[in-house]
Design a protein around this motif. Structure first.
Motif, PDB file in Angstrom:
ATOM      1  N   CYS A   5      32.436  41.580  42.789  1.00  0.00           N
ATOM      2  CA  CYS A   5      32.998  41.283  43.823  1.00  0.00           C
ATOM      3  C   CYS A   5      34.531  41.608  43.391  1.00  0.00           C
ATOM      4  O   CYS A   5      35.127  40.946  42.020  1.00  0.00           O
ATOM      5  N   THR A  62      36.876  39.617  44.357  1.00  0.00           N
ATOM      6  CA  THR A  62      37.306  38.165  44.088  1.00  0.00           C
ATOM      7  C   THR A  62      37.132  37.799  42.216  1.00  0.00           C
ATOM      8  O   THR A  62      38.188  37.823  42.038  1.00  0.00           O
ATOM      9  N   HIS A 107      29.443  35.121  42.359  1.00  0.00           N
ATOM     10  CA  HIS A 107      28.623  34.380  42.969  1.00  0.00           C
ATOM     11  C   HIS A 107      27.411  35.695  44.280  1.00  0.00           C
ATOM     12  O   HIS A 107      27.489  34.687  45.635  1.00  0.00           O
ATOM     13  N   GLU A 108      27.649  36.706  44.021  1.00  0.00           N
ATOM     14  CA  GLU A 108      26.796  37.265  44.709  1.00  0.00           C
ATOM     15  C   GLU A 108      25.546  37.602  44.241  1.00  0.00           C
ATOM     16  O   GLU A 108      25.301  38.680  44.261  1.00  0.00           O
ATOM     17  N   GLU A 155      25.826  38.485  50.970  1.00  0.00           N
ATOM     18  CA  GLU A 155      26.873  37.929  50.689  1.00  0.00           C
ATOM     19  C   GLU A 155      28.233  38.779  51.167  1.00  0.00           C
ATOM     20  O   GLU A 155      28.811  37.552  52.572  1.00  0.00           O
TER      21      GLU A 155
END
Ligand SMILES: [Zn+2]
Ligand SMILES: [Zn+2]
Length: 344
Positions: free
Chosen positions: A38, A40, A59-60, A146
């Motif tokens: 991501c 981020t 996190h994805e 996500e």
């Protein structure tokens, strides 16, 4: 298990970590099939976003249930699942009002930032953050759910209606997901991206639409001013041009996370033109099942242009951000823990 952790120097190291087990009765352990990188994640490495040294990033994620705690009822080993990394406590004052995305107990629960994430072979999370993948959906499409949930939250906050014109600022992965969704909502979409290579990637993604309702533009093209009923700044530092793209009485959603961005606005212009400036954050987890359902109709897998094993994380991040002047060849880059024996 292999895991990519964040160092004090804001670099990544591949290390050996104990494989997680279900510790709480409602825990689910997922064998990770792949995890998207991501914006981020990149921001953390270049110092634009905070994260806890020592954490496993990522996190994805999508994967296959490996083990479940005794109280888990919705999932069993072998289920193909999508991870919702936007955790909430469920019991603080804002959660009790249903605003889970503004949970006050986020510290220590941000997956891939201060709670171990999915750039690893396994990840453990409570059951309510694990969602079953629809039959027939592949991991590439599912791993973009996500970002789609983020896009859904921001387009909903911007109250996009069929027949309106949406200006999406930024042709990176999030911009492309916003444009796919806005098109699905029945809007005309102007996607704005300065980089000629990225413009070409964007055009390829939208080749299937063929109805001409999604067009790709350079920011300096004439005829873009005052066009958008809704403008979405997916970059996060383009509020001034975004207000220019907005029609009178238009809505501008600030979507991109950019901790260093500032902007100069004339309050009188906002009131005289009737502009609405909107911040909506990532998403309320109640939107996640809707995003999964919408993903059945959106060719999100077209975004996945590159995949790398965890060992090649440097090359993976480099593909996302080429040297100045070098061509962009990537939209979504995914890390695959087990390239050979990836779970089916
Ligand atoms: Zn993300
Ligand atoms: Zn809470």
């Amino acid at each position: 298990m292999k895991a990519l952790i964040l160092n004090e120097q804001r670099t990544l190291s591949l290390v050996d970590r104990p494989r997680p087990e279900p510790t709480a009765p409602t825990d689910v352990v997922v064998r990770v099939a792949q995890t998207g990188i991501c914006g981020t994640d990149r921001s953390v490495l270049v110092g634009k976003f905070p994260a806890e040294p020592g954490v496993v990033m990522g996190h994805e994620a999508v994967g296959v249930v490996d083990a479940v705690g005794p109280a888990v009822t919705e999932h069993k080993p072998g289920d193909r699942v999508i991870i919702n990394p936007t955790l909430y406590c469920g019991s603080c004052p804002t959660c009790l009002e249903g605003h889970w995305d503004f949970c006050r107990n986020k510290a220590g629960t941000e997956v891939g930032l201060d709670l171990d994430g999915a750039f690893a072979e396994y990840i453990r999370l409570p059951e309510r953050f694990i969602h079953r993948m629809p039959d027939g959906m592949d991991f590439d499409r599912a791993s973009v759910v996500e970002p789609l949930a983020c896009a859904l939250n921001n387009l909903e906050a911007g109250r996009l209606q069929a027949g309106e014109t949406a200006v999406v600022v930024g042709g990176g992965p999030v911009g492309v997901v916003c444009a796919l969704l806005a098109h699905h909502y029945g809007a005309r979409v102007l996607l704005i991206e300065p980089d000629p290579y990225r413009q070409e990637l964007c055009r390829q993604v939208f080749a299937h639409t063929e109805d001409g309702r999604v067009t790709v533009h350079a920011p300096d093209e004439t005829g873009l001013a005052r066009r958008g009923d809704l403008v979405v700044d997916t970059v996060g530092n383009l509020l001034e041009p975004s207000m220019e793209y907005a029609a009178d009485r238009g809505r501008v959603v600030i979507m991109g996370y950019h901790s260093k961005a500032t902007a100069t606005v004339r309050p009188l212009e906002i009131l005289q033109r009737g502009l609405h400036l909107i911040g909506a954050g990532d998403y309320n987890s109640r939107l996640f099942p809707t995003a999964i359902e919408l993903a059945r109709w959106l060719p999100l897998e077209k975004l996945v242009t590159h995949r790398f094993p965890l060992e090649e994380h440097d090359a993976a991040f480099a593909a996302l951000a080429p040297e100045p002047g070098a061509p962009y060849s990537a939209l979504k880059v995914v890390l695959v823990p087990e390239p050979a024996g990836a779970p089916e």
